[in-house]
Design a protein around this motif. Structure first.
Motif, PDB file in Angstrom:
ATOM      1  N   LEU A  46       0.828  -1.210   0.000  1.00 22.69           N
ATOM      2  CA  LEU A  46       0.000   0.000   0.000  1.00 22.69           C
ATOM      3  C   LEU A  46       0.862   1.259   0.000  1.00 22.69           C
ATOM      4  O   LEU A  46       0.539   2.232  -0.682  1.00 22.69           O
ATOM      5  N   LEU A  47       1.942   1.236   0.771  1.00 25.53           N
ATOM      6  CA  LEU A  47       2.833   2.391   0.809  1.00 25.53           C
ATOM      7  C   LEU A  47       3.455   2.628  -0.568  1.00 25.53           C
ATOM      8  O   LEU A  47       3.535   3.769  -1.028  1.00 25.53           O
ATOM      9  N   THR A  48       3.857   1.567  -1.215  1.00 22.33           N
ATOM     10  CA  THR A  48       4.428   1.702  -2.562  1.00 22.33           C
ATOM     11  C   THR A  48       3.400   2.281  -3.522  1.00 22.33           C
ATOM     12  O   THR A  48       3.698   3.217  -4.273  1.00 22.33           O
ATOM     13  N   LEU A  49       2.179   1.752  -3.503  1.00 24.41           N
ATOM     14  CA  LEU A  49       1.118   2.273  -4.364  1.00 24.41           C
ATOM     15  C   LEU A  49       0.806   3.730  -4.026  1.00 24.41           C
ATOM     16  O   LEU A  49       0.599   4.553  -4.919  1.00 24.41           O
ATOM     17  N   HIS A  50       0.819   4.061  -2.741  1.00 27.89           N
ATOM     18  CA  HIS A  50       0.550   5.434  -2.317  1.00 27.89           C
ATOM     19  C   HIS A  50       1.626   6.393  -2.839  1.00 27.89           C
ATOM     20  O   HIS A  50       1.303   7.458  -3.364  1.00 27.89           O
ATOM     21  N   VAL A  51       2.871   6.010  -2.710  1.00 30.22           N
ATOM     22  CA  VAL A  51       3.964   6.868  -3.186  1.00 30.22           C
ATOM     23  C   VAL A  51       3.898   7.012  -4.711  1.00 30.22           C
ATOM     24  O   VAL A  51       4.025   8.122  -5.244  1.00 30.22           O
ATOM     25  N   ILE A  52       3.664   5.917  -5.412  1.00 33.58           N
ATOM     26  CA  ILE A  52       3.587   5.973  -6.882  1.00 33.58           C
ATOM     27  C   ILE A  52       2.462   6.901  -7.328  1.00 33.58           C
ATOM     28  O   ILE A  52       2.658   7.769  -8.191  1.00 33.58           O
ATOM     29  N   THR A  53       1.278   6.737  -6.745  1.00 31.18           N
ATOM     30  CA  THR A  53       0.151   7.566  -7.182  1.00 31.18           C
ATOM     31  C   THR A  53       0.311   9.011  -6.729  1.00 31.18           C
ATOM     32  O   THR A  53      -0.050   9.929  -7.476  1.00 31.18           O
ATOM     33  N   SER A  54       0.861   9.230  -5.561  1.00 34.82           N
ATOM     34  CA  SER A  54       1.061  10.601  -5.086  1.00 34.82           C
ATOM     35  C   SER A  54       2.093  11.336  -5.941  1.00 34.82           C
ATOM     36  O   SER A  54       1.884  12.490  -6.332  1.00 34.82           O
ATOM     37  N   VAL A  55       3.189  10.669  -6.236  1.00 39.98           N
ATOM     38  CA  VAL A  55       4.211  11.272  -7.093  1.00 39.98           C
ATOM     39  C   VAL A  55       3.668  11.446  -8.506  1.00 39.98           C
ATOM     40  O   VAL A  55       3.931  12.452  -9.169  1.00 39.98           O
ATOM     41  N   GLY A  56       2.885  10.492  -8.963  1.00 42.62           N
ATOM     42  CA  GLY A  56       2.252  10.620 -10.274  1.00 42.62           C
ATOM     43  C   GLY A  56       1.327  11.812 -10.344  1.00 42.62           C
ATOM     44  O   GLY A  56       1.314  12.568 -11.332  1.00 42.62           O
ATOM     45  N   TRP A  57       0.557  12.021  -9.286  1.00 45.27           N
ATOM     46  CA  TRP A  57      -0.358  13.158  -9.217  1.00 45.27           C
ATOM     47  C   TRP A  57       0.418  14.472  -9.254  1.00 45.27           C
ATOM     48  O   TRP A  57       0.051  15.412  -9.950  1.00 45.27           O
ATOM     49  N   LEU A  58       1.509  14.528  -8.511  1.00 46.81           N
ATOM     50  CA  LEU A  58       2.372  15.716  -8.541  1.00 46.81           C
ATOM     51  C   LEU A  58       2.972  15.900  -9.934  1.00 46.81           C
ATOM     52  O   LEU A  58       3.003  17.020 -10.456  1.00 46.81           O
ATOM     53  N   GLY A  59       3.415  14.819 -10.551  1.00 50.16           N
ATOM     54  CA  GLY A  59       3.984  14.906 -11.896  1.00 50.16           C
ATOM     55  C   GLY A  59       2.972  15.405 -12.917  1.00 50.16           C
ATOM     56  O   GLY A  59       3.298  16.236 -13.781  1.00 50.16           O
ATOM     57  N   ILE A  60       1.743  14.920 -12.825  1.00 53.06           N
ATOM     58  CA  ILE A  60       0.687  15.396 -13.721  1.00 53.06           C
ATOM     59  C   ILE A  60       0.466  16.889 -13.516  1.00 53.06           C
ATOM     60  O   ILE A  60       0.328  17.655 -14.473  1.00 53.06           O
TER      61      ILE A  60
END
Length: 183
Positions: A17-31
């Motif tokens: 879950l932490l990995t998925l959270h970091v990926i999606t959070s960083v992805g959201w920032l990148g977008i």
């Protein structure tokens, strides 16, 4: 009133879950950072073809990527906070991240994505060789605000400032009382 001890997620589930959270959070920032670049370009362009293309790309990203990634980042953050010792309401930094992220998810759903759809509709109704009459300042503002919020959330996650909330202090005191009662 006593509270139950904190139950934590099993380590493999927490890490996943932490990995998925970091990926999606960083992805959201990148977008969001990508939206700044696109908004600056569309705001300053005199090329109708470029303007039309950017608004179509923004609509596609808004319809397909932004909502799922924002909801996944929010949901995994809530599950992680509830399923770890941090708790959803125990630490000020977690509570502030919750409020900021919920606010940005709502604004994304209620304002940004409909605005992108509206801009794409205006572009579609405009001749390809003419600039569409769209004020891009709202898109630019939204991208800067959201990027600032996500960056601030990263800082909160890294430094974990401000200590416990009153609910966190109460839970910690109750835990100490339970331990002392066993001795």
């Amino acid at each position: 009133m006593t509270t139950a001890p904190v139950r934590t997620l099993p380590k493999p589930l927490r890490r996943g879950l932490l990995t998925l959270h970091v990926i999606t959070s960083v992805g959201w920032l990148g977008i969001s950072l990508g939206n700044i670049a696109l908004a600056l370009t569309v705001y300053n362009t005199s090329d109708p073809a470029l303007q039309h293309s950017i608004y179509r790309v923004l609509e596609i990203v808004g319809n397909i990527v932004i909502l799922p990634i924002s909801l996944t980042a929010f949901a995994t953050g809530v599950v992680l906070s509830v399923g770890t010792h941090w708790g959803l309401l125990r630490h000020k930094w977690v509570l502030i991240k919750l409020v900021l992220t919920l606010g940005t998810v709502l604004m994304t759903y209620l304002s940004l994505v409909p605005g992108l759809r509206e801009s794409a509709a205006i572009v579609d109704a405009t001749a390809p060789d003419r600039l569409a009459d769209i004020d891009g300042s709202g898109l630019l503002s939204a991208a800067f605000v959201s990027s600032s919020i996500y960056t601030f959330n990263v800082v909160l996650s890294t430094f974990k400032p401000w200590g416990r909330t009153r609910w966190g202090r109460r839970a910690a005191e109750q835990a100490r009382t339970r331990v002392a009662a066993r001795v």
